[in-house]
Design a protein around this motif. Structure first.
Motif, PDB file in Angstrom:
ATOM      1  N   PRO A   1     -14.720  44.784 118.993  1.00 11.60           N
ATOM      2  CA  PRO A   1     -14.776  44.570 120.444  1.00 11.60           C
ATOM      3  C   PRO A   1     -14.769  45.853 121.265  1.00 11.60           C
ATOM      4  N   VAL A   2     -14.383  46.962 120.655  1.00 12.50           N
ATOM      5  CA  VAL A   2     -14.313  48.223 121.409  1.00 12.50           C
ATOM      6  C   VAL A   2     -15.266  49.274 120.851  1.00 12.50           C
ATOM      7  N   ASP A   3     -16.183  48.852 119.997  1.00  4.80           N
ATOM      8  CA  ASP A   3     -17.222  49.742 119.465  1.00  4.80           C
ATOM      9  C   ASP A   3     -16.644  50.997 118.819  1.00  4.80           C
ATOM     10  N   CYS A   4     -15.609  50.825 117.994  1.00  4.79           N
ATOM     11  CA  CYS A   4     -15.016  52.000 117.352  1.00  4.79           C
ATOM     12  C   CYS A   4     -15.389  52.121 115.883  1.00  4.79           C
ATOM     13  N   CYS A   5     -16.239  51.237 115.368  1.00 11.16           N
ATOM     14  CA  CYS A   5     -16.764  51.361 114.000  1.00 11.16           C
ATOM     15  C   CYS A   5     -18.115  52.078 114.093  1.00 11.16           C
ATOM     16  N   ILE A   6     -18.122  53.332 113.717  1.00 13.28           N
ATOM     17  CA  ILE A   6     -19.322  54.146 113.902  1.00 13.28           C
ATOM     18  C   ILE A   6     -19.674  54.890 112.621  1.00 13.28           C
ATOM     19  N   PRO A   7     -20.924  55.337 112.458  1.00 14.52           N
ATOM     20  CA  PRO A   7     -21.295  56.157 111.300  1.00 14.52           C
ATOM     21  C   PRO A   7     -20.496  57.468 111.302  1.00 14.52           C
ATOM     22  N   ASP A   8     -20.039  57.874 110.124  1.00 17.16           N
ATOM     23  CA  ASP A   8     -19.236  59.084 110.004  1.00 17.16           C
ATOM     24  C   ASP A   8     -20.145  60.293 109.818  1.00 17.16           C
ATOM     25  N   PRO A   9     -20.265  61.172 110.805  1.00 10.36           N
ATOM     26  CA  PRO A   9     -21.153  62.329 110.689  1.00 10.36           C
ATOM     27  C   PRO A   9     -20.694  63.310 109.620  1.00 10.36           C
ATOM     28  N   ALA A  10     -19.448  63.188 109.159  1.00  8.45           N
ATOM     29  CA  ALA A  10     -18.944  64.096 108.126  1.00  8.45           C
ATOM     30  C   ALA A  10     -19.184  63.558 106.725  1.00  8.45           C
ATOM     31  N   ASN A  11     -19.785  62.397 106.637  1.00  9.74           N
ATOM     32  CA  ASN A  11     -20.000  61.789 105.324  1.00  9.74           C
ATOM     33  C   ASN A  11     -21.411  61.206 105.263  1.00  9.74           C
ATOM     34  N   LEU A  12     -22.400  62.063 105.110  1.00  5.89           N
ATOM     35  CA  LEU A  12     -23.792  61.650 105.130  1.00  5.89           C
ATOM     36  C   LEU A  12     -24.229  61.128 103.771  1.00  5.89           C
ATOM     37  N   GLU A  13     -24.869  59.967 103.756  1.00  7.16           N
ATOM     38  CA  GLU A  13     -25.333  59.366 102.506  1.00  7.16           C
ATOM     39  C   GLU A  13     -26.670  58.670 102.727  1.00  7.16           C
ATOM     40  N   THR A  14     -27.474  58.621 101.677  1.00  8.70           N
ATOM     41  CA  THR A  14     -28.791  57.996 101.770  1.00  8.70           C
ATOM     42  C   THR A  14     -28.713  56.506 101.448  1.00  8.70           C
ATOM     43  N   GLU A  15     -29.776  55.802 101.755  1.00  8.43           N
ATOM     44  CA  GLU A  15     -29.843  54.376 101.428  1.00  8.43           C
ATOM     45  C   GLU A  15     -29.750  54.165  99.930  1.00  8.43           C
ATOM     46  N   ALA A  16     -30.389  55.042  99.147  1.00 13.67           N
ATOM     47  CA  ALA A  16     -30.366  54.901  97.694  1.00 13.67           C
ATOM     48  C   ALA A  16     -28.946  55.036  97.152  1.00 13.67           C
ATOM     49  N   VAL A  17     -28.193  55.985  97.686  1.00 14.02           N
ATOM     50  CA  VAL A  17     -26.812  56.184  97.238  1.00 14.02           C
ATOM     51  C   VAL A  17     -25.968  54.961  97.582  1.00 14.02           C
ATOM     52  N   LEU A  18     -26.159  54.436  98.784  1.00 14.50           N
ATOM     53  CA  LEU A  18     -25.384  53.276  99.217  1.00 14.50           C
ATOM     54  C   LEU A  18     -25.736  52.033  98.402  1.00 14.50           C
ATOM     55  N   LEU A  19     -27.016  51.865  98.083  1.00 14.59           N
ATOM     56  CA  LEU A  19     -27.432  50.715  97.286  1.00 14.59           C
ATOM     57  C   LEU A  19     -26.866  50.815  95.872  1.00 14.59           C
ATOM     58  N   GLN A  20     -26.855  52.015  95.307  1.00 17.03           N
ATOM     59  CA  GLN A  20     -26.294  52.207  93.975  1.00 17.03           C
ATOM     60  C   GLN A  20     -24.794  51.910  93.986  1.00 17.03           C
ATOM     61  N   ARG A  21     -24.130  52.288  95.060  1.00 16.92           N
ATOM     62  CA  ARG A  21     -22.692  52.002  95.159  1.00 16.92           C
ATOM     63  C   ARG A  21     -22.447  50.500  95.208  1.00 16.92           C
ATOM     64  N   ALA A  22     -23.313  49.790  95.934  1.00 16.66           N
ATOM     65  CA  ALA A  22     -23.168  48.332  95.992  1.00 16.66           C
ATOM     66  C   ALA A  22     -23.296  47.727  94.597  1.00 16.66           C
ATOM     67  N   ARG A  23     -24.227  48.245  93.808  1.00 20.25           N
ATOM     68  CA  ARG A  23     -24.400  47.750  92.436  1.00 20.25           C
ATOM     69  C   ARG A  23     -23.179  48.038  91.571  1.00 20.25           C
ATOM     70  N   GLU A  24     -22.553  49.189  91.789  1.00 23.41           N
ATOM     71  CA  GLU A  24     -21.371  49.544  91.006  1.00 23.41           C
ATOM     72  C   GLU A  24     -20.158  48.724  91.428  1.00 23.41           C
ATOM     73  N   LEU A  25     -20.043  48.468  92.718  1.00 27.39           N
ATOM     74  CA  LEU A  25     -18.909  47.690  93.208  1.00 27.39           C
ATOM     75  C   LEU A  25     -19.029  46.212  92.866  1.00 27.39           C
ATOM     76  N   HIS A  26     -20.274  45.741  92.720  1.00 24.15           N
ATOM     77  CA  HIS A  26     -20.519  44.317  92.443  1.00 24.15           C
ATOM     78  C   HIS A  26     -21.445  44.171  91.241  1.00 24.15           C
ATOM     79  N   PRO A  27     -20.957  44.506  90.043  1.00 28.07           N
ATOM     80  CA  PRO A  27     -21.814  44.450  88.853  1.00 28.07           C
ATOM     81  C   PRO A  27     -22.315  43.049  88.537  1.00 28.07           C
ATOM     82  N   GLU A  28     -21.631  42.047  89.053  1.00 29.24           N
ATOM     83  CA  GLU A  28     -22.044  40.669  88.790  1.00 29.24           C
ATOM     84  C   GLU A  28     -23.210  40.231  89.666  1.00 29.24           C
TER      85      GLU A  28
END
Length: 279
Positions: free
Chosen positions: A70-97
């Motif tokens: 409600p207060v727009d405080c969830c924002i991208p972290d400029p100190a932690n840059l990641e690509t779509e490929a890295v994020l997709l791979q993380r999703a696969r690791e977190l949810h192997p099923e």
């Protein structure tokens, strides 16, 4: 880049159940990953664990936490840059099923999102994040008090202008079913739950302001028009009654004048003889 929660967090908790990776924790609560427990990243506000955040890649075409904040405080972290490929791979690791296709839902693929570009230091970065998904449409808020008009009590007491009767229609972001929130309860930061699927709905500041302005603009203008109409009708009714009364008085005077003006025709003849005995 992972998503982060800024110090503007009001601890409403709306974001936590929306995260598909259980990456959001309340302040002071230790976080877990693969059976290991780690100390809380923040003590006083909710926080997001970067190693568990996928920016909802694989699940949504937007960041679910940002959509409900409600207060727009969830924002991208400029100190932690990641690509779509890295994020997709993380999703696969977190949810192997779960099987995630290469073209799984992603805000990087959302219409209007720019392609990734390498940073000057060799790290991959994304362009500015795509706009957040539109908040559920709202039709319809408590008007600012208007000075009551003595001559239009019936208008002021109309149920139409009673805020207790107003309903704000919304559409659930999860099940897409329509439902309503009583306007008197519609406040920024308040967590509401869909009656169909229990999905959360939290009015943001901008959303609350838009609803408030929409209701106030409509009902204040409508009430002002109604009061103006009632005043005009009251004046016209009073003028009409005065005109009718004046015409009736003129009519009575006309009848009196008529009575005074009517004289019998011919010469008056007094009775004589026997007939005079009865006069």
């Amino acid at each position: 880049m992972a998503t982060t929660i800024t110090s503007e967090c009001i601890n409403c908790g709306a974001c936590e159940p929306e995260c598909p990776n259980t990456a959001i924790y309340a302040g002071g609560v230790p976080w877990e990953l693969n059976g290991a427990t780690s100390p809380a990243i923040a003590q006083d506000i909710y926080y997001i664990v970067p190693s568990k955040c996928t920016e909802c890649v694989g699940f949504h075409d937007h960041e679910a936490c940002a959509a409900v904040c409600p207060v727009d405080c969830c924002i991208p972290d400029p100190a932690n840059l990641e690509t779509e490929a890295v994020l997709l791979q993380r999703a696969r690791e977190l949810h192997p099923e779960t099987t995630f296709a290469d073209d799984a839902p992603s805000r990087f693929r959302k219409e209007g999102a720019s392609a990734e570009a390498p940073a000057a230091n060799g790290a991959a970065v994304e362009s500015a994040p795509a706009p957040k998904p539109a908040a559920p449409a709202v039709a319809a808020a408590k008007p600012a008090p208007l000075a009551p008009a003595a001559a239009v009590a019936s208008s002021a007491s109309s149920a139409e202008f009673n805020p207790l009767a107003w309903e704000v229609p919304v559409i659930c972001k999860d099940c897409h079913e329509p439902w309503t929130i009583p306007y008197r309860l519609f406040e920024k930061g308040v967590v509401f739950h869909c009656p169909h699927c229990s999905g959360s709905f939290v009015p943001k500041t901008a959303m609350y302001r838009e609803v408030k302005e929409t209701f106030e603009g409509f009902y204040n203008s409508r009430r002002a028009d109604r009061e103006t109409f009632e005043r005009k009708r009251a004046r016209e009714a009073a003028a009409f009654e005065a005109k009718q009364a004046a015409e009736m008085e003129a009519f009575k005077q006309k009848l009196e004048q008529l009575a005074q003006s009517m004289k019998p025709a011919g010469k008056l003849v007094r009775p004589t003889g026997i007939a005079s005995m009865f006069t």
